[in-house]
Each structure stands twice: as structure tokens, then as C-alpha cells.
Design a protein around this motif. Sequence first.
Motif, short mmCIF file in Angstrom:
data_model
loop_
_atom_site.label_atom_id
_atom_site.label_comp_id
_atom_site.label_asym_id
_atom_site.label_seq_id
_atom_site.Cartn_x
_atom_site.Cartn_y
_atom_site.Cartn_z
N VAL A 136 74.13 65.60 0.51
CA VAL A 136 74.90 64.67 0.47
C VAL A 136 75.25 64.67 -1.80
CG1 VAL A 136 76.44 62.93 0.12
CG2 VAL A 136 75.09 63.23 2.63
N LYS A 137 76.52 65.97 -1.87
CA LYS A 137 77.18 65.49 -3.35
C LYS A 137 78.25 64.27 -3.32
CE LYS A 137 75.32 70.14 -4.51
NZ LYS A 137 74.98 69.18 -5.52
N TYR A 138 78.20 64.06 -4.68
CA TYR A 138 79.67 63.47 -4.90
C TYR A 138 79.86 64.18 -6.06
CZ TYR A 138 79.68 59.16 -2.25
OH TYR A 138 79.72 58.66 -0.57
N ARG A 139 81.69 64.12 -6.12
CA ARG A 139 82.25 64.47 -6.97
C ARG A 139 83.68 63.68 -7.20
NH1 ARG A 139 85.32 70.42 -6.98
NH2 ARG A 139 83.33 71.07 -7.68
N GLY A 161 77.49 65.20 -8.65
CA GLY A 161 76.31 64.47 -9.03
C GLY A 161 75.53 64.52 -7.27
N ASP A 162 74.73 64.70 -7.75
CA ASP A 162 73.49 64.21 -5.98
C ASP A 162 73.04 63.31 -6.20
OD1 ASP A 162 73.58 67.07 -6.35
OD2 ASP A 162 71.60 67.29 -7.16
N LEU A 163 73.65 62.92 -4.44
CA LEU A 163 72.55 61.19 -3.83
C LEU A 163 70.99 62.07 -4.19
CD1 LEU A 163 73.71 58.85 -2.96
CD2 LEU A 163 73.33 59.77 -0.69
N ALA A 164 70.57 60.72 -4.38
CA ALA A 164 69.10 61.05 -4.98
C ALA A 164 68.64 59.98 -3.66
CB ALA A 164 68.87 59.64 -6.11
N ASP A 165 67.14 60.20 -3.36
CA ASP A 165 66.57 59.74 -2.49
C ASP A 165 65.71 58.40 -3.30
OD1 ASP A 165 65.22 59.39 -0.40
OD2 ASP A 165 63.93 61.02 0.21
N ALA A 172 73.70 52.28 -14.82
CA ALA A 172 74.79 52.94 -15.19
C ALA A 172 76.11 53.28 -14.75
CB ALA A 172 74.65 54.12 -15.92
N ASN A 173 75.42 53.44 -13.17
CA ASN A 173 76.73 53.84 -12.29
C ASN A 173 77.52 52.11 -11.53
OD1 ASN A 173 76.01 56.24 -12.42
ND2 ASN A 173 75.64 57.19 -10.16
N ARG A 210 72.90 60.50 -9.18
CA ARG A 210 72.30 61.45 -10.30
C ARG A 210 74.39 62.54 -10.79
NH1 ARG A 210 68.06 62.19 -9.21
NH2 ARG A 210 66.11 60.53 -10.57
N PHE A 211 74.42 62.07 -11.68
CA PHE A 211 75.87 62.78 -12.21
C PHE A 211 74.98 63.53 -13.66
CE2 PHE A 211 77.99 59.29 -11.00
CZ PHE A 211 79.32 59.75 -9.51
#
Length: 628
Positions: A136-139, A161-165, A172-173, A210-211
Motif C-alpha cells: 500500500v502506498k499513498y499519494r 509515501g509508503d504505508l509503514a509497518d 507530523a501526519n 512515511r512521505f
Amino acid sequence: MLAPDTRRVLLEALKPPEGFRIDRAIATTYTLDLMAMLTAPLAFSLFDGIGGKADASSSAEASEHLNPFALLKAVRAHAERTTVFCQSTRISAPPRYQRLLAYLEDSVVEVNAPSEGGVFHPKLWALRLVGSDGEVKYRVLCLSRNLTFDPSWDTALVLDGDLADRQRAFSANRPLADFFRALPSLAVRPPPQRVLDDVARIASELERVRFELPLPFEELRFHPLGLPGYTRHPLETAPRTLIVSPFVTAPALEELAEGGILVSRMDELAKLPPESLAPFEVHVLHDGAEMLEFGDTGEAPARGGEDSPPPSGLHAKLFVQDEGWNAHVWTGSANATSAAFHQNVEFLVQLTGKKSQVGIDALLDGRQGEPGLRALLASWTPPDKPAEEDSSAKALEERLRVARSQLGRVTWIAEVTEGPDGFATRLRSEGPVVIPADLTVSVWPISLPRDTFARPLESHAGHAGVDFAARSFEALTAFFAFSLITTVGDQRAEAVFVVTAVLQNAPANRAARILQSMLDDPAKVLRFLRMLLASDPLDILEGLAGLEMTGADPAGLGTGAGAGAEVPLLEAMIRTLDRDPARLDAIHQVVQDLLSNEEGRRLLPDGFLAAWEPLWAARKSLTGEVAA
């Protein structure tokens, strides 16, 4: 800064990385064009097809992605996974209806700002992207641009960014996640459960993304404005600030900066007292930049101050402040106005980097051979006389603003009754509505022409409603256009907008029937084949519009009435054979599907196969391969 032809830039920004597909999308906007919104699920469907083509083991597998029914089903599926939150009563009425707009009815959520007198003004996208292996990634897109076709100058920030495990959130998010988490609480009516689930999932996951920092910036911060817990704006008064804003007010300028550089619009600058501009070096876009517009919106310039964004010219919002060796850049939706920082719901992203690379002078003058913003600017000369305020126009504007705000805070119910003549609809307000005596209000479904079907909104026992006689199944819609007309003296003003009603008692199989009705005669099938040769979602929208009509040239080969309105199918196929012959595989797949049964053969008109078969033979011969 984006060029005025930004639709291509925005669609490119929405395109997922290779190997990923768009699983969910949430967007926010102040004004909304439904046809512009429809380009998103169309683009997502095309991205799926393009990705499938690249990964497919055979052209037959790839062409399945462009099968007409598969593509329309994909559009529906993506529309049902896309949600747009927009300011109530700021949806524009489309110039013509497209049946696929029915797929957006549960995806548009109208909202209002918590603050009295404020508006919902952010322009933010969150895309959840899923890879073939489940990664999973996010934009996140932070824009100054509304979801419209306005040919204006805007800014866009794209964050991946990647969805961190991990279980714990990145602190910050949290403001970003809180912003999305708060959206359903602003809705005029409770959103569908699907929307609530999507918002909850995306807000929760955004806390753990994590962007990647866009170079050359070194720090990233998110700033929602106008929500509980986020009422204080992030900018401090600085000795020198670069402000780029289409709308400005004197108190906001004083609050933001002691001086610096101001870039705005001529009409807005003319309203300000000279003393508020004295500390600034004032600029506007030069004539050449203002004229760089690719297309006509077909609308008169918007009026109504900050609440009505300009359809062209400067619409970007940017604040830059130098601090020692560093510089801070804020970009997003907020104008340099008191309303933006103290009443509206807005969103800004703060980026920090070295002053030499991202500071005021670096942005204005450019760096490393790149042109700077100053190349687009011209010095502003104040008019000889200050702009005179038209008191009647202002009174009309305020009267319409108050009225549409009242109508926009009401839940509207559209009750459908099926009878022998079709489907009748009763539109009614769930709560009390007072229609001022000095206001004329008329309503019509956006699926039907205003001139014929507009009806006056009537008041009964404190509630408002209007009845629409039985019409066809295709005319059913949850979108209703309102016209508000008022006069002061000899001046008249009108506001036209769309509201989303709760559609009750509509046929349960409505979505499937809409799909079937899109391809129910030979003319529509051939227009669809022409559409398959397009690669731009806007070109596909034009093709889909053709599916709403029938013509005298059912073969679509360019010999009948209306052939000049679009490139004829035969010409398009010949051109595709020369430039990209593999794209004809999609048409071959459709033809084979239609020839496989009697109903399908009926939809292929006489004359088409005679033109198609030599082209298909040439496609195989020219490429030297066995086509699908």
C-alpha cells in the motif's frame, strides 16, 4: 505554478506508479464541476487498462480492459470508490447531462464550514494505491485548484509515501489524518456507510505513511485551518513576505507581513486602500500570461468576492518567508484574506528548505538556469480613481449568498413513484425552509432541459417542495439544479447551483440498467468504438456524450448527418492503423464479442464489417504478428 492547460497535469498527477492501482480516492473542493469529477473514475479506469496492457501476457488479455462493457463497469466501480467533499450549493449545473453522472450520486458529499459565515475551501486529494503484491502506498495532492475545468494559473504539490509497518502514528501526519477524519462531521446529510468506512480507513492509514520529501525541501508540515483544534493559522508576521493570492484584504495583509512582494489580480488590488499596499512591491500576471487560456469556460467571470473563484487568470495561493539560512513555503487553498485564516475550512502544507534554493529571491528570479516567477509578472499601476462600489450589486450579491446558504443547509429528499407513464418525482425539504418574498426560486432535474422542465419551488407548512411529472427511466437523477433570482431597483441577479438529494424508491437495478442503456443501438456501439481510440479522458467524455444520442449514420463511418461533429470512425481507425496498430485489438475484441450472439450482431450495422475486415487484415499484415 501550473500552466492553464492544467487538466492534463492534474490527471498525470493522479496516475499511480507502475505496478499500482487506485484502490480508494477522497478529494475536497470548494466548487465542483460534475463532468470534471467524472474524469477521475474515467482516468482511473484507463490507468487500469494501460497497466493491464503492459502486464498482459497476450493482446487478447490486454484488450479485455478496453471491452466496452468492461470499461463502463470499471468507471462505475471507481466512481463507487471515489468521494468528493464540496461546499454546499457550489456544484455547477452541467451544460448537458451524461447518464454516467448517476454513478456519482453517492460519491458527492456536500458540506459546510463550522464557523458562521465561513466556507469549505480546501483542495486536497488522498489516493490509496495498492500494488500487485498487496503493498500500500499513498499519494496526497495539495492544490489551489478546484475540481473544475477553469483555465486558471494554479499550484500543485504532489506527495508520495509508503504505508509503514508500524502501529504508532507519525506525529507530523496527525493534522493531515485529523482533517480527513473530520470531513463527515461537516456534511449536510449523513454520508453513506461506504464513505464513512473509506474515510476512517484512509485517515487511520495516513497517520502511518512515511512521505518522501520533494527536493530540495528538508521539512514538511501539514496545517488544516478552521476545524476544532486547528483554528490558529501557521504564519507569523514577517518583515518581508512573498504573497501570491487572487483575493486579498487589507487586514490580512497587515497580519501576514510588514512588507514584501504581493502578486494578485487587478480587480482585487483596485479595491484595496493605497496605504495597505504601500509596504509592498505589487505585481499582476502580465498580459501574455493572462491570455494563455486553452479553451473557453462558456461562463461570464465569476462574481461574489472570495466565495466565487475566477474562471481564469491567477488562482494560485503561495506564501514564502525567509528565516535566517532557511525559507518556509506555504501552499494550498488559503487566500490572503481574513476569511481564509479565521472563518473558512482551508488546508496548507508548509515546506522548509535552504533560502538559496527555495527562498523569496530564488522563487522570483529562478535558480540553476530555470526561469523564475518574475518572468510572468508585470508591475501594477493603481487606477487614477479608486474603484467605486456598486451598492445595488453588493445588496444583490448578499441577498443571494444568504438564500443559497439557507437552502444549502437543508437535506433534500427526492421520492420516486413508478407508474404506467414512467417515473414521477417529488422533491421536498426534510427540514423547514423559508423562501423570502423578494426571491424567485425554480428547480429542475439536471437530466432534463431547464427551459421545459423548471418548476417553481413551493412552500407548504414551512417545508419546500416541487413535483415533477412522470418521465423516462434515464431521466432519474439525484442531482437537482436551483435557480435563485432577485432584483434591487432595475438590477437583476441570478445564482444557479446543484444540490444532491436523497433518492428514494428508485429501481434497485438502476445502475445495471444505465449501463445497458448506454449501448442499446448500433449508433451508440459505433460511437463507443470511436471512443476506444481516444486516450484522453476528456475525449472519452465527448465520446460518452455521443452515447446519449442517435444519428442518421448508424455505421459512424462519416457519411451521415453530424459526421463533422467528431472524427469519423473510419478515419480514426485508418489513422490508428498507421500510428499505433495494436490499439485496433480492442475494437477487434468488441467486434468478436458482438458477433458471438444474435443480439450483438444486431448492434453491428450494415457496412461496418465491409470497412473493418480489410483494416483488421492490414493490421495483422503490417505488424507481422498474429493479432488477438
